[in-house]
Write a protein that holds these residues in place. Structure first.
Motif, mmCIF file in Angstrom:
data_model
loop_
_atom_site.group_PDB
_atom_site.id
_atom_site.type_symbol
_atom_site.label_atom_id
_atom_site.label_comp_id
_atom_site.label_asym_id
_atom_site.label_seq_id
_atom_site.Cartn_x
_atom_site.Cartn_y
_atom_site.Cartn_z
ATOM 1 N N UNK A 145 21.636 9.179 23.527
ATOM 2 C CA UNK A 145 20.449 9.986 22.662
ATOM 3 C C UNK A 145 19.887 8.374 22.140
ATOM 4 N N UNK A 146 18.199 7.984 22.344
ATOM 5 C CA UNK A 146 17.104 7.801 21.849
ATOM 6 C C UNK A 146 17.129 7.974 20.815
ATOM 7 N N UNK A 147 16.821 6.939 19.668
ATOM 8 C CA UNK A 147 16.540 7.357 18.150
ATOM 9 C C UNK A 147 15.697 7.307 17.293
ATOM 10 N N UNK A 148 15.156 8.275 16.541
ATOM 11 C CA UNK A 148 13.318 8.124 16.182
ATOM 12 C C UNK A 148 13.988 7.350 14.797
ATOM 13 N N UNK A 149 13.207 5.907 14.226
ATOM 14 C CA UNK A 149 13.586 4.829 14.163
ATOM 15 C C UNK A 149 11.694 4.787 12.704
ATOM 16 N N UNK A 150 11.931 5.137 11.199
ATOM 17 C CA UNK A 150 10.578 5.152 10.311
ATOM 18 C C UNK A 150 11.308 3.629 9.970
ATOM 19 N N UNK A 151 9.842 3.192 10.355
ATOM 20 C CA UNK A 151 10.257 1.130 9.981
ATOM 21 C C UNK A 151 9.651 0.766 9.323
ATOM 22 N N UNK A 152 9.819 0.317 7.906
ATOM 23 C CA UNK A 152 8.438 0.782 7.156
ATOM 24 C C UNK A 152 8.596 -0.468 6.129
ATOM 25 N N UNK A 153 7.482 -0.950 5.564
ATOM 26 C CA UNK A 153 7.179 -1.692 4.239
ATOM 27 C C UNK A 153 7.152 -0.684 3.094
ATOM 28 N N UNK A 154 7.152 -0.738 2.179
ATOM 29 C CA UNK A 154 7.497 0.136 1.296
ATOM 30 C C UNK A 154 6.692 -0.853 0.220
ATOM 31 N N UNK A 155 7.161 -0.330 -1.121
ATOM 32 C CA UNK A 155 6.874 -1.046 -2.782
ATOM 33 C C UNK A 155 7.672 -0.223 -3.472
ATOM 34 N N UNK A 156 8.406 -0.893 -4.486
ATOM 35 C CA UNK A 156 9.290 -0.112 -6.287
ATOM 36 C C UNK A 156 8.720 2.034 -5.817
ATOM 37 N N UNK A 157 7.636 1.295 -6.322
ATOM 38 C CA UNK A 157 7.442 2.816 -5.874
ATOM 39 C C UNK A 157 6.765 4.363 -4.928
ATOM 40 N N UNK A 158 7.105 4.095 -4.242
ATOM 41 C CA UNK A 158 7.841 4.470 -2.145
ATOM 42 C C UNK A 158 6.040 4.179 -1.756
ATOM 43 N N UNK A 159 5.969 3.850 -2.023
ATOM 44 C CA UNK A 159 4.320 3.839 -1.144
ATOM 45 C C UNK A 159 4.442 2.476 0.088
ATOM 46 N N UNK A 160 3.416 3.278 1.548
ATOM 47 C CA UNK A 160 3.197 2.265 1.622
ATOM 48 C C UNK A 160 2.347 1.864 2.241
ATOM 49 N N UNK A 161 0.775 1.830 1.226
ATOM 50 C CA UNK A 161 -0.564 1.230 1.249
ATOM 51 C C UNK A 161 -1.018 1.393 -0.123
ATOM 52 N N UNK A 162 -2.260 1.294 0.102
ATOM 53 C CA UNK A 162 -3.093 1.438 -1.127
ATOM 54 C C UNK A 162 -3.841 2.692 -1.304
ATOM 55 N N UNK A 163 -4.266 3.454 -2.536
ATOM 56 C CA UNK A 163 -5.173 4.328 -1.975
ATOM 57 C C UNK A 163 -6.258 4.329 -1.169
ATOM 58 N N UNK A 164 -7.108 3.190 -0.258
ATOM 59 C CA UNK A 164 -7.330 3.075 0.739
ATOM 60 C C UNK A 164 -6.678 2.397 2.039
ATOM 61 N N UNK A 165 -5.966 1.821 1.718
ATOM 62 C CA UNK A 165 -5.250 1.917 2.711
ATOM 63 C C UNK A 165 -4.415 0.521 3.153
ATOM 64 N N UNK A 166 -4.687 0.086 1.681
ATOM 65 C CA UNK A 166 -5.021 -1.835 2.338
ATOM 66 C C UNK A 166 -2.956 -1.617 1.958
ATOM 67 N N UNK A 167 -2.980 -2.757 2.663
ATOM 68 C CA UNK A 167 -1.116 -3.347 2.759
ATOM 69 C C UNK A 167 -1.201 -4.712 3.211
ATOM 70 N N UNK A 168 -2.556 -5.499 3.120
ATOM 71 C CA UNK A 168 -2.493 -6.638 2.468
ATOM 72 C C UNK A 168 -1.717 -7.102 1.232
ATOM 73 N N UNK A 169 -1.337 -6.222 0.124
ATOM 74 C CA UNK A 169 -0.199 -7.405 -0.992
ATOM 75 C C UNK A 169 0.845 -7.632 -0.142
ATOM 76 N N UNK A 170 1.843 -7.085 0.518
ATOM 77 C CA UNK A 170 2.314 -7.363 0.993
ATOM 78 C C UNK A 170 2.971 -8.070 1.483
#
Length: 190
Positions: free
Chosen positions: A1-26
């Motif tokens: 059976x196939x698996x669902x994998x949540x593959x994502x960048x995150x900050x130490x404090x658990x955010x995947x993007x800034x308040x307005x969706x920014x991610x260019x700081x990664x």
């Protein structure tokens, strides 16, 4: 059976993007970028694959991507109506109409994932975002978090939903001198 994998960048404090969706700081450079390109080449958007030297690499881990509308929209602003043309693409939205025949828009992510898991193929990549991850929490089999040594204070959380404790156990970590780490967590089956 196939698996669902949540593959994502995150900050130490658990955010995947800034308040307005920014991610260019990664950052995406050095040995960390090389590791991502080596181990997760199919997670690079199609328009970037040729410049990154991976255009001819066939998917090895994932052949399907699921993302929320807010994750899909930055690519649209760049004219990328089919950002992962090398994968089967699904966007979860109640209001978006499909701007590209290669992208399927759905409004029930749980039913979609359950159906996809029954099909043959490679695993399914949950690309983002936080609300979609919360909606699919019970369906996620594996978390792969690219933990960046950055604290941003507020933004879009890794899971943006109701309080629902769900246990995962670490099954592997690759750490880098920069403080960046890629950690795999498997869902604890009850």
């Amino acid at each position: 059976m196939r698996k669902l994998t949540y593959y994502i960048a995150a900050t130490l404090d658990g955010y995947i993007a800034g308040p307005d969706g920014q991610y260019d700081f990664f950052p995406f450079e050095g040995e960390e970028a090389a590791a991502i390109l080596a181990d997760f080449p199919e997670t690079m958007p199609t328009p970037t694959r040729d410049p990154l030297g991976i255009a001819d690499r066939a998917p090895e881990r994932f052949d399907t991507v699921i993302m929320g509308r807010a994750t899909y929209e930055p690519g649209l602003k760049l004219g990328w109506t089919s950002p992962y043309a090398h994968l089967k693409q699904y966007v979860v939205s109640r209001t978006l109409t499909s701007p590209d025949p290669a992208v399927t828009v759905v409004d029930d992510p749980v039913a979609l994932v359950r159906e996809l898991k029954e099909q043959d193929g490679l695993d399914i990549w949950l690309c983002g975002g936080g609300k979609l991850a919360a909606a699919l929490r019970d369906e996620i089999d594996l978390l792969i978090i690219k933990r960046n040594p950055i604290v941003i204070g507020s933004g879009i959380p890794l899971f943006d939903g109701p309080f629902t404790p769900t246990n995962f156990v670490p099954v592997g970590t690759r750490s880098f001198d920069s403080g960046f780490a890629i950690t795999h967590f498997a869902k604890v089956l009850s």
